[in-house]
Design a protein around this motif. Structure first.
Motif, PDB file in Angstrom:
ATOM      1  N   GLU A   1       0.826  -1.209   0.000  1.00  0.00           N
ATOM      2  CA  GLU A   1       0.000   0.000   0.000  1.00  0.00           C
ATOM      3  C   GLU A   1       0.863   1.263   0.000  1.00  0.00           C
ATOM      4  OE1 GLU A   1      -2.452  -0.628   3.406  1.00  0.00           O
ATOM      5  OE2 GLU A   1      -3.685  -2.125   2.390  1.00  0.00           O
ATOM      6  N   ALA A   2       1.937   1.269   0.790  1.00  0.00           N
ATOM      7  CA  ALA A   2       2.838   2.423   0.829  1.00  0.00           C
ATOM      8  C   ALA A   2       3.535   2.617  -0.518  1.00  0.00           C
ATOM      9  CB  ALA A   2       3.863   2.265   1.948  1.00  0.00           C
ATOM     10  N   LEU A   3       3.958   1.529  -1.129  1.00  0.00           N
ATOM     11  CA  LEU A   3       4.612   1.587  -2.437  1.00  0.00           C
ATOM     12  C   LEU A   3       3.656   2.151  -3.485  1.00  0.00           C
ATOM     13  CD1 LEU A   3       7.172   0.840  -4.069  1.00  0.00           C
ATOM     14  CD2 LEU A   3       6.150  -1.399  -4.415  1.00  0.00           C
ATOM     15  N   LEU A   4       2.432   1.634  -3.525  1.00  0.00           N
ATOM     16  CA  LEU A   4       1.436   2.144  -4.465  1.00  0.00           C
ATOM     17  C   LEU A   4       1.099   3.603  -4.170  1.00  0.00           C
ATOM     18  CD1 LEU A   4      -0.965  -0.929  -4.724  1.00  0.00           C
ATOM     19  CD2 LEU A   4       0.603  -0.086  -6.488  1.00  0.00           C
ATOM     20  N   GLY A   5       1.056   3.950  -2.880  1.00  0.00           N
ATOM     21  CA  GLY A   5       0.798   5.342  -2.505  1.00  0.00           C
ATOM     22  C   GLY A   5       1.866   6.278  -3.044  1.00  0.00           C
ATOM     23  N   CYS A   6       3.114   5.846  -2.987  1.00  0.00           N
ATOM     24  CA  CYS A   6       4.213   6.642  -3.558  1.00  0.00           C
ATOM     25  C   CYS A   6       4.005   6.827  -5.049  1.00  0.00           C
ATOM     26  CB  CYS A   6       5.561   5.968  -3.310  1.00  0.00           C
ATOM     27  SG  CYS A   6       6.181   6.122  -1.640  1.00  0.00           S
ATOM     28  N   TRP A   7       3.763   5.726  -5.742  1.00  0.00           N
ATOM     29  CA  TRP A   7       3.584   5.809  -7.195  1.00  0.00           C
ATOM     30  C   TRP A   7       2.378   6.681  -7.542  1.00  0.00           C
ATOM     31  CZ3 TRP A   7       4.362  -0.123  -7.820  1.00  0.00           C
ATOM     32  CH2 TRP A   7       5.729  -0.412  -7.807  1.00  0.00           C
ATOM     33  N   TRP A   8       1.293   6.538  -6.790  1.00  0.00           N
ATOM     34  CA  TRP A   8       0.084   7.319  -7.020  1.00  0.00           C
ATOM     35  C   TRP A   8       0.401   8.818  -6.949  1.00  0.00           C
ATOM     36  CZ3 TRP A   8      -4.670   7.600  -8.754  1.00  0.00           C
ATOM     37  CH2 TRP A   8      -5.495   8.615  -8.317  1.00  0.00           C
ATOM     38  N   ALA A   9       1.252   9.219  -6.011  1.00  0.00           N
ATOM     39  CA  ALA A   9       1.578  10.635  -5.806  1.00  0.00           C
ATOM     40  C   ALA A   9       2.766  11.104  -6.653  1.00  0.00           C
ATOM     41  CB  ALA A   9       1.871  10.880  -4.325  1.00  0.00           C
ATOM     42  N   GLY A  10       3.336  10.215  -7.467  1.00  0.00           N
ATOM     43  CA  GLY A  10       4.483  10.603  -8.283  1.00  0.00           C
ATOM     44  C   GLY A  10       5.782  10.657  -7.504  1.00  0.00           C
ATOM     45  N   LEU A  11       5.817   9.992  -6.363  1.00  0.00           N
ATOM     46  CA  LEU A  11       7.014   9.976  -5.518  1.00  0.00           C
ATOM     47  C   LEU A  11       7.932   8.826  -5.928  1.00  0.00           C
ATOM     48  CD1 LEU A  11       5.182  10.520  -2.124  1.00  0.00           C
ATOM     49  CD2 LEU A  11       6.258  12.255  -3.573  1.00  0.00           C
ATOM     50  N   VAL A  12       9.166   8.895  -5.485  1.00  0.00           N
ATOM     51  CA  VAL A  12      10.148   7.859  -5.792  1.00  0.00           C
ATOM     52  C   VAL A  12      10.366   7.017  -4.535  1.00  0.00           C
ATOM     53  CG1 VAL A  12      12.505   7.400  -6.549  1.00  0.00           C
ATOM     54  CG2 VAL A  12      11.267   9.400  -7.440  1.00  0.00           C
ATOM     55  N   PRO A  13       9.856   5.785  -4.509  1.00  0.00           N
ATOM     56  CA  PRO A  13      10.055   4.946  -3.321  1.00  0.00           C
ATOM     57  C   PRO A  13      11.459   4.353  -3.298  1.00  0.00           C
ATOM     58  CG  PRO A  13       8.762   3.774  -4.956  1.00  0.00           C
ATOM     59  CD  PRO A  13       9.008   5.148  -5.512  1.00  0.00           C
ATOM     60  N   ILE A  14      12.073   4.381  -2.128  1.00  0.00           N
ATOM     61  CA  ILE A  14      13.361   3.754  -1.890  1.00  0.00           C
ATOM     62  C   ILE A  14      13.092   2.652  -0.863  1.00  0.00           C
ATOM     63  CG2 ILE A  14      15.743   4.080  -1.137  1.00  0.00           C
ATOM     64  CD1 ILE A  14      14.989   5.871  -3.547  1.00  0.00           C
ATOM     65  N   CYS A  15      13.107   1.406  -1.289  1.00  0.00           N
ATOM     66  CA  CYS A  15      12.761   0.290  -0.403  1.00  0.00           C
ATOM     67  C   CYS A  15      14.012  -0.227   0.307  1.00  0.00           C
ATOM     68  CB  CYS A  15      12.097  -0.830  -1.189  1.00  0.00           C
ATOM     69  SG  CYS A  15      10.527  -0.339  -1.920  1.00  0.00           S
ATOM     70  N   ALA A  16      14.018  -0.096   1.617  1.00  0.00           N
ATOM     71  CA  ALA A  16      15.132  -0.579   2.440  1.00  0.00           C
ATOM     72  C   ALA A  16      14.714  -1.887   3.106  1.00  0.00           C
ATOM     73  CB  ALA A  16      15.496   0.454   3.502  1.00  0.00           C
ATOM     74  N   PRO A  17      15.674  -2.765   3.353  1.00  0.00           N
ATOM     75  CA  PRO A  17      15.336  -4.041   3.992  1.00  0.00           C
ATOM     76  C   PRO A  17      14.963  -3.840   5.459  1.00  0.00           C
ATOM     77  CG  PRO A  17      17.709  -3.826   3.796  1.00  0.00           C
ATOM     78  CD  PRO A  17      17.112  -2.647   3.078  1.00  0.00           C
ATOM     79  N   PRO A  18      14.116  -4.729   5.980  1.00  0.00           N
ATOM     80  CA  PRO A  18      13.796  -4.650   7.411  1.00  0.00           C
ATOM     81  C   PRO A  18      15.010  -5.096   8.227  1.00  0.00           C
ATOM     82  CG  PRO A  18      12.833  -6.612   6.467  1.00  0.00           C
ATOM     83  CD  PRO A  18      13.440  -5.836   5.325  1.00  0.00           C
ATOM     84  N   PRO A  19      15.015  -4.765   9.516  1.00  0.00           N
ATOM     85  CA  PRO A  19      16.150  -5.190  10.348  1.00  0.00           C
ATOM     86  C   PRO A  19      16.169  -6.701  10.529  1.00  0.00           C
ATOM     87  CG  PRO A  19      14.419  -4.229  11.704  1.00  0.00           C
ATOM     88  CD  PRO A  19      14.012  -4.026  10.274  1.00  0.00           C
ATOM     89  N   ALA A  20      17.365  -7.257  10.574  1.00  0.00           N
ATOM     90  CA  ALA A  20      17.507  -8.675  10.900  1.00  0.00           C
ATOM     91  C   ALA A  20      17.124  -8.848  12.367  1.00  0.00           C
ATOM     92  CB  ALA A  20      18.940  -9.132  10.653  1.00  0.00           C
ATOM     93  N   ARG A  21      16.527  -9.945  12.696  1.00  0.00           N
ATOM     94  CA  ARG A  21      16.039 -10.151  14.066  1.00  0.00           C
ATOM     95  C   ARG A  21      17.136 -10.107  15.110  1.00  0.00           C
ATOM     96  NH1 ARG A  21      10.694 -13.513  13.842  1.00  0.00           N
ATOM     97  NH2 ARG A  21      10.126 -12.970  11.743  1.00  0.00           N
TER      98      ARG A  21
END
Length: 122
Positions: A63-83
């Motif tokens: 949803e956040a990724l699509l929200g970025c694209w919807w608004a013309g933003l550039v998403p930078i996807c970072a990995p989650p922290p290792a446990r």
């Protein structure tokens, strides 16, 4: 990205069509519901601004990724922290992601907020 958004929008008229997150037994999230959630996540930024997204391949991250694209933003996807990684090391890593990407805002999956606190953005 406009083709993907148009394809998603075109499927919004069918409530029986959508995506399942996690497993085939998970509840169906209709394309309309996904579209509405994405629309509400435009972050109040200008088109072309970069947004750091930290999530774990979840419905919320899609949803956040699509929200970025919807608004013309550039998403930078970072990995989650290792446990098992210490929180401070991960926060330093995210700080580097912010600095190198020029992200003006960030989104963090709710379950990861504590591990990602104190990330300085512009």
């Amino acid at each position: 990205m406009s083709e993907l958004l148009e394809a998603l929008r075109a499927r919004c008229d069918r409530p029986d069509r959508g995506l399942r997150f996690g497993s085939a037994e998970a509840p169906l999230v209709s394309y309309m519901e996904l579209w509405k959630r994405a629309e509400s996540l435009s972050f109040g930024l200008s088109p072309g601004d970069r947004v750091l997204l930290v999530g774990d391949n979840s419905q919320a991250q899609v949803e956040a990724l699509l929200g970025c694209w919807w608004a013309g933003l550039v998403p930078i996807c970072a990995p989650p922290p290792a446990r098992l990684s210490p929180g401070q090391i991960y926060r330093e890593s995210l700080h580097n992601w912010v600095q190198l990407s020029g992200a003006r805002a960030g989104w963090v999956e709710p379950e990861l907020l504590e591990r990602c606190s104190e990330i300085p953005l512009e």
